[in-house]
Design an enzyme around this catalytic site. Structure first.
Site, PDB file in Angstrom:
ATOM      1  N   ASP A   1       1.471   6.395   5.518  1.00 61.81           N
ATOM      2  CA  ASP A   1       0.523   5.461   4.922  1.00 61.81           C
ATOM      3  C   ASP A   1       1.085   4.759   3.676  1.00 61.81           C
ATOM      4  O   ASP A   1       0.388   3.992   3.025  1.00 61.81           O
ATOM      5  CB  ASP A   1      -0.800   6.185   4.606  1.00 61.81           C
ATOM      6  CG  ASP A   1      -2.008   5.289   4.800  1.00 61.81           C
ATOM      7  OD1 ASP A   1      -1.875   4.235   5.447  1.00 61.81           O
ATOM      8  OD2 ASP A   1      -3.081   5.642   4.277  1.00 61.81           O
TER       9      ASP A   1
ATOM     10  N   LYS B   1     -10.284  13.131   7.517  1.00 58.57           N
ATOM     11  CA  LYS B   1      -9.852  12.766   8.871  1.00 58.57           C
ATOM     12  C   LYS B   1      -9.831  14.005   9.764  1.00 58.57           C
ATOM     13  O   LYS B   1      -9.658  15.115   9.272  1.00 58.57           O
ATOM     14  CB  LYS B   1      -8.436  12.182   8.813  1.00 58.57           C
ATOM     15  CG  LYS B   1      -8.335  10.784   8.259  1.00 58.57           C
ATOM     16  CD  LYS B   1      -6.892  10.303   8.303  1.00 58.57           C
ATOM     17  CE  LYS B   1      -6.775   8.898   7.717  1.00 58.57           C
ATOM     18  NZ  LYS B   1      -7.464   7.880   8.518  1.00 58.57           N
TER      19      LYS B   1
ATOM     20  N   LYS C   1       0.858  -1.193   0.000  1.00 60.71           N
ATOM     21  CA  LYS C   1       0.000   0.000   0.000  1.00 60.71           C
ATOM     22  C   LYS C   1       0.889   1.235   0.000  1.00 60.71           C
ATOM     23  O   LYS C   1       1.670   1.447   0.923  1.00 60.71           O
ATOM     24  CB  LYS C   1      -0.916   0.002   1.227  1.00 60.71           C
ATOM     25  CG  LYS C   1      -1.708   1.305   1.403  1.00 60.71           C
ATOM     26  CD  LYS C   1      -2.655   1.272   2.609  1.00 60.71           C
ATOM     27  CE  LYS C   1      -3.316   2.635   2.849  1.00 60.71           C
ATOM     28  NZ  LYS C   1      -4.204   2.657   4.039  1.00 60.71           N
TER      29      LYS C   1
ATOM     30  N   ARG D   1      -7.768  -0.475   0.867  1.00 58.29           N
ATOM     31  CA  ARG D   1      -8.312  -1.684   0.240  1.00 58.29           C
ATOM     32  C   ARG D   1      -8.702  -1.422  -1.216  1.00 58.29           C
ATOM     33  O   ARG D   1      -8.686  -2.316  -2.046  1.00 58.29           O
ATOM     34  CB  ARG D   1      -9.497  -2.197   1.074  1.00 58.29           C
ATOM     35  CG  ARG D   1     -10.622  -1.225   1.211  1.00 58.29           C
ATOM     36  CD  ARG D   1     -11.546  -1.530   2.390  1.00 58.29           C
ATOM     37  NE  ARG D   1     -11.027  -1.025   3.655  1.00 58.29           N
ATOM     38  CZ  ARG D   1     -11.657  -1.151   4.819  1.00 58.29           C
ATOM     39  NH1 ARG D   1     -12.815  -1.795   4.886  1.00 58.29           N
ATOM     40  NH2 ARG D   1     -11.115  -0.657   5.917  1.00 58.29           N
TER      41      ARG D   1
HETATM   42  N1  BES Z   1      -4.397   4.582   6.751  1.00 56.53           N
HETATM   43  C1  BES Z   1      -5.576   4.387   7.498  1.00 56.53           C
HETATM   44  C2  BES Z   1      -5.393   3.400   8.635  1.00 56.53           C
HETATM   45  C3  BES Z   1      -4.630   3.898   9.833  1.00 56.53           C
HETATM   46  C4  BES Z   1      -5.215   4.788  10.702  1.00 56.53           C
HETATM   47  C5  BES Z   1      -3.388   3.405  10.101  1.00 56.53           C
HETATM   48  C6  BES Z   1      -4.524   5.198  11.818  1.00 56.53           C
HETATM   49  C7  BES Z   1      -2.699   3.809  11.217  1.00 56.53           C
HETATM   50  C8  BES Z   1      -3.269   4.708  12.082  1.00 56.53           C
HETATM   51  C9  BES Z   1      -6.688   3.848   6.609  1.00 56.53           C
HETATM   52  O1  BES Z   1      -6.681   4.277   5.304  1.00 56.53           O
HETATM   53  C10 BES Z   1      -7.976   4.281   7.220  1.00 56.53           C
HETATM   54  O2  BES Z   1      -8.210   5.454   7.243  1.00 56.53           O
HETATM   55  N2  BES Z   1      -8.758   3.334   7.704  1.00 56.53           N
HETATM   56  C11 BES Z   1      -9.989   3.630   8.338  1.00 56.53           C
HETATM   57  C12 BES Z   1     -11.013   2.651   7.850  1.00 56.53           C
HETATM   58  C13 BES Z   1     -12.423   2.998   8.252  1.00 56.53           C
HETATM   59  C14 BES Z   1     -12.880   4.232   7.512  1.00 56.53           C
HETATM   60  C15 BES Z   1     -13.312   1.824   7.945  1.00 56.53           C
HETATM   61  C16 BES Z   1      -9.778   3.498   9.847  1.00 56.53           C
HETATM   62  O3  BES Z   1      -9.064   2.594  10.279  1.00 56.53           O
HETATM   63  O4  BES Z   1     -10.302   4.331  10.582  1.00 56.53           O
HETATM   64 ZN    ZN Z   2      -4.879   4.872   4.564  1.00 53.06          ZN
HETATM   65 MN    MN Z   3      -7.727   6.120   5.080  1.00 57.04          MN
END
Ligand code: BES
Ligand code: ZN
Ligand code: MN
Length: 497
Positions: free
Chosen positions: A290, A279, A267, A353
């Protein structure tokens, strides 16, 4: 830093510093005893006075110890002898190197590699000593206008092994450790670089430069080719960004043409704002990390190619930014993935994903022996396993076990998570084949379930590295994990095949 392997008595080393261990409670190791004897009981006297009790990670630096040929002797606490295992060995080693790096010593001879670690051979100790030492002296100051100079940086470590017959194994292990450390350093550098420098284009250029340096191939696909491939899901994530997306294909051939390749998929979101599902501002800067999955693929290539491993390896990196804009994908938008399956994008922040699924479909053309994707995929993974282990999800039990075992050997640990059918229901959509998010429960599992819909044609595992790819707080920075796990797993295929 340079490493050499040696076998000999500690009191006879002409060196800036000789490093020996002391167990808790006040029990000198064999090498500390040899120094003690040569110095007429000086070490035991110090121990008796209570200045070195042997607590794990404690240090005491001595100068001009009589009867020895070294300028200094460094005593390092090893903790209780019966508890001296992998973690303790690495902790002691790390303390020693941190301290050495602060002294005036350019080099040192380390005897900690002579201490027995349960279930581990001398090769393990040497490999880990090298990795830990390199980790301990790592610095990232590329972006500072005035890098803080280390006064006398540690340049050379000699690692002692118990017997002359251990020298060959020790040297091979040091080379392995050094290659892994080089891979980790590269992964850390790429991770630490800010999003305005480390763009998809920059990642592609670094991958290309590495391929040229180490003699493997690197092909970079641009937007028109991604459109041609019908990577509608990947393209939907990059839609809001002014930075062009890049799809990076690395191919390393170290084995015969007939041998099916292992495929690593990374990724590479060079910054994740969340997109229209923006966010919160707090800690959003962490989202420059990321792309650590992508960086770990590149770092693993560095290690594997440096060692000229006899395997075939493919690396696929989907790199883009996730940004909000008038052109960005909106919640509720439906996109068509390269596989033909349609996805309702209920949350644009679940973008990892969406880029991985098209990369996973692209992986089919390599007829892979196995595919492993590596991604900072979910915050829920951090909640589940914290910053200690990454999660492993797999459609093949043997593959999951092999990855967990490699993680254990590399002390870069992973823990298996479920992928049961029961979890799939929450991805259902009334409008598309499925949605890109489930409900709040088990977020890292439903994310893995989403990916599994694209990996039916081969053995596959997914590593969610959201908790382990970087550290926060005082030690803020990329860790270089899971390069040790991946390299160890790949090198094990070499001996097996
Ligand atoms: N890159 C983030 C995941 C992440 C968040 C990694 C914080 C490390 C620390 C990912 O793209 C993301 O935002 N995931 C969301 C998914 C949700 C919207 C279902 C998450 O984990 O909040
Ligand atoms: Zn992400
Ligand atoms: Mn994200």
């Amino acid at each position: 830093m340079e490493f050499t392997i040696k076998s000999g008595s500690p009191e006879k080393q002409r060196s800036a510093c000789v490093v020996v261990g002391v167990f808790d409670n006040r029990k000198p190791s064999l090498s500390a005893e040899l120094i003690d004897r040569a110095s007429g009981g000086y070490i035991s006297e110090i121990i008796r006075r209570g200045d070195m009790e042997g607590k794990l990670g404690s240090t005491l630096l001595l100068h001009n110890v009589r009867g020895t040929l070294a300028d200094r002797v460094l005593l390092v606490g090893l903790g209780k002898e019966r508890d001296f295992r992998e973690r303790e060995f690495r902790t002691a080693m790390r303390s020693a190197v941190h301290l050495l790096n602060e002294t005036g010593s350019y080099e040192a001879v380390i005897y900690l590699t002579e201490e027995k670690v349960k279930r581990r051979e001398v090769a393990w100790r040497v490999e880990h000593a090298v990795v830990v030492a390199m980790e301990a002296v790592y610095r990232f100051d590329e972006m500072k206008s005035q890098p803080a100079e280390v006064r006398r940086p540690l340049r050379k470590l000699t690692l002692s092994v118990p017997q002359r017959s251990d020298l060959t194994a020790g040297e091979a292990a040091a080379a392995r450790g050094l290659a892994m450390a080089h891979g980790m350093n590269l992964t850390r550098d790429l991770g630490n670089l800010p999003g305005n420098v480390c763009t998809p284009t920059y990642l592609a250029e670094r991958a290309q430069a590495l391929a040229k340096e180490l003699g493997f191939t690197c092909q970079v696909l641009d937007r028109p080719q991604l459109e041609e491939l019908k990577m509608g899901s990947f393209l939907s994530v990059t839609a809001g960004s002014d930075q062009p997306p890049k799809f990076i294909v690395l191919e390393y051939s170290g084995a015969g043409k007939k041998q099916k390749p292992m495929v690593l998929v990374g990724k590479g979101i060079t910054f994740d704002t969340g997109g229209i599902s923006l966010k919160p501002g707090q800690d959003m800067d962490h989202m420059k990390y990321d792309m650590c999955g992508a960086a770990s693929v590149i770092g693993t290539f560095r290690a594997v190619a440096e060692l000229k491993a006899k395997i075939n390896l493919v690396g696929l990196i989907a790199a883009c930014e996730n940004m909000p804009s008038g052109r960005a994908t909106k919640p509720g938008d439906i996109v068509r993935s390269m596989s033909g399956q349609t996805i309702e994008v209920l949350n644009t922040d679940a973008e990892g994903r969406l880029i991985l699924c098209d990369a996973l479909t692209y992986a089919e053309r390599f007829e892979p022996a196995a595919v492993v994707d590596i991604a900072t995929l979910t915050g829920a993974m951090v909640v589940a396993l914290g910053h200690i282990a990454c999660g492993v999800f797999s459609n093949n039990e043997g593959l999951a076990r092999a990855l967990v075992a490699a993680g254990e050997e590399a002390f870069d640990r992973a823990w298996q998570m479920p992928l049961w059918e029961d979890y799939h229901d929450s991805l259902s959509s009334n409008f598309a084949d499925f949605a890109n998010i489930g409900n709040r429960a088990a977020g890292s599992v439903t994310a893995a379930c989403f990916l599994s819909k694209f990996t039916k044609k081969y053995d596959w595992a997914h590593l969610d590295i959201a908790g382990i790819a970087w550290k926060e707080g005082k030690e803020k920075g990329a860790t270089g994990r899971p390069v040790p796990l991946l390299a160890t797993w790949l090198l094990a295929q070499e001996t097996a095949g």
